[in-house]
Write a protein that holds these residues in place. Structure first.
Motif, PDB file in Angstrom:
ATOM      1  N   SER A 296      -3.401   6.141  11.573  1.00 36.75           N
ATOM      2  CA  SER A 296      -4.446   6.158  10.545  1.00 36.75           C
ATOM      3  C   SER A 296      -3.858   5.962   9.151  1.00 36.75           C
ATOM      4  N   LYS A 297      -2.605   6.335   8.974  1.00 39.02           N
ATOM      5  CA  LYS A 297      -1.965   6.221   7.662  1.00 39.02           C
ATOM      6  C   LYS A 297      -1.358   4.828   7.415  1.00 39.02           C
ATOM      7  N   TYR A 298      -0.770   4.218   8.444  1.00 34.97           N
ATOM      8  CA  TYR A 298       0.006   2.992   8.252  1.00 34.97           C
ATOM      9  C   TYR A 298      -0.582   1.724   8.873  1.00 34.97           C
ATOM     10  N   LEU A 299      -1.374   1.853   9.938  1.00 32.12           N
ATOM     11  CA  LEU A 299      -1.816   0.692  10.706  1.00 32.12           C
ATOM     12  C   LEU A 299      -2.617  -0.300   9.866  1.00 32.12           C
ATOM     13  N   GLU A 300      -2.254  -1.575   9.960  1.00 33.40           N
ATOM     14  CA  GLU A 300      -2.903  -2.688   9.255  1.00 33.40           C
ATOM     15  C   GLU A 300      -2.771  -2.603   7.732  1.00 33.40           C
ATOM     16  N   LYS A 301      -1.834  -1.804   7.254  1.00 33.68           N
ATOM     17  CA  LYS A 301      -1.575  -1.706   5.818  1.00 33.68           C
ATOM     18  C   LYS A 301      -0.282  -2.450   5.501  1.00 33.68           C
ATOM     19  N   ILE A 302      -0.149  -2.861   4.250  1.00 39.75           N
ATOM     20  CA  ILE A 302       1.081  -3.516   3.813  1.00 39.75           C
ATOM     21  C   ILE A 302       2.075  -2.425   3.432  1.00 39.75           C
ATOM     22  N   ILE A 303       3.177  -2.409   4.166  1.00 40.45           N
ATOM     23  CA  ILE A 303       4.190  -1.369   4.010  1.00 40.45           C
ATOM     24  C   ILE A 303       5.467  -1.999   3.464  1.00 40.45           C
ATOM     25  N   GLU A 304       6.027  -1.358   2.448  1.00 40.22           N
ATOM     26  CA  GLU A 304       7.336  -1.759   1.933  1.00 40.22           C
ATOM     27  C   GLU A 304       8.332  -0.738   2.457  1.00 40.22           C
TER      28      GLU A 304
ATOM     29  N   ASP B 222       0.831  -1.201   0.000  1.00 37.45           N
ATOM     30  CA  ASP B 222       0.000   0.000   0.000  1.00 37.45           C
ATOM     31  C   ASP B 222       0.868   1.253   0.000  1.00 37.45           C
ATOM     32  N   ILE B 223       2.014   1.164   0.693  1.00 34.46           N
ATOM     33  CA  ILE B 223       2.906   2.318   0.842  1.00 34.46           C
ATOM     34  C   ILE B 223       4.351   1.835   0.778  1.00 34.46           C
ATOM     35  N   SER B 224       5.191   2.565   0.044  1.00 34.23           N
ATOM     36  CA  SER B 224       6.637   2.318   0.046  1.00 34.23           C
ATOM     37  C   SER B 224       7.299   3.506   0.723  1.00 34.23           C
ATOM     38  N   ILE B 225       8.190   3.228   1.685  1.00 37.82           N
ATOM     39  CA  ILE B 225       8.739   4.303   2.513  1.00 37.82           C
ATOM     40  C   ILE B 225      10.096   3.881   3.059  1.00 37.82           C
ATOM     41  N   SER B 226      10.881   4.853   3.515  1.00 36.72           N
ATOM     42  CA  SER B 226      12.157   4.533   4.155  1.00 36.72           C
ATOM     43  C   SER B 226      11.927   4.302   5.654  1.00 36.72           C
ATOM     44  N   ALA B 227      12.828   3.566   6.265  1.00 37.22           N
ATOM     45  CA  ALA B 227      12.743   3.305   7.702  1.00 37.22           C
ATOM     46  C   ALA B 227      12.787   4.623   8.481  1.00 37.22           C
TER      47      ALA B 227
ATOM     48  N   LYS C  57       8.794  -6.095   3.119  1.00 41.97           N
ATOM     49  CA  LYS C  57       7.371  -5.779   2.981  1.00 41.97           C
ATOM     50  C   LYS C  57       6.620  -6.560   4.050  1.00 41.97           C
ATOM     51  N   GLY C  58       5.805  -5.840   4.847  1.00 42.60           N
ATOM     52  CA  GLY C  58       5.049  -6.495   5.909  1.00 42.60           C
ATOM     53  C   GLY C  58       3.847  -5.676   6.321  1.00 42.60           C
TER      54      GLY C  58
END
Length: 139
Positions: free
Chosen positions: A59-67, A38-43, A119-120
């Motif tokens: 609200s932006k990241y929770l329970e979303k698939i983040i790379e 859903d979102i690609s971002i740096s650590a 990705k998780g």
């Protein structure tokens, strides 16, 4: 008459509760490796966002698939599952990635200081941003 209304209310509440529990239990499992992030971002960026405003970040990241891309600061195995820690500019925060069983097998090839993309599913922030069911996207 009041007792009858109370009993009916409790029954309706119970039926709704059972229905919701059934739906939650049978919710389909997400296969992270086969799903687009859903979102690609740096650590650094994700930890900075949570540090600045945890409510907005939830609200932006929770329970979303983040790379997330970052530098490995530590790798370890606990209870048969791999955990990769990505370092950030924040002295007190990092990104903890709890790997899937498949990605745990690939950990031997990783070393500290290496740049990696994982990705998780983001489950929140407790001094560290937590990603679960993480897969190694690139090494």
């Amino acid at each position: 008459m009041k007792i009858k209304k109370i009993i009916i209310g409790v029954l309706i509440f119970g039926i709704v509760g059972v229905f919701v529990a059934y739906k939650m239990y049978n919710k389909p499992h997400i296969i992270v490796s086969e799903t687009t992030a859903d979102i690609s971002i740096s650590a650094n960026k994700i930890v900075a966002d949570f540090s600045a405003d945890e409510t907005a970040a939830n609200s932006k990241y929770l329970e979303k698939i983040i790379e997330v891309k970052g530098v490995i600061s530590e790798t370890k195995i606990e209870k048969g599952k791999g955990i990769i820690t990505l370092k950030t500019n924040d002295d007190f925060g990092s990104v903890l990635c709890h790997l899937s069983a498949e990605s745990t097998k690939q950990m031997e090839a990783l070393k500290e200081g290496q740049i990696i993309t994982l990705k998780g599913i983001c489950t929140g922030y407790l001094m560290d941003v937590i990603l679960v069911k993480a897969e190694i996207s690139s090494q």
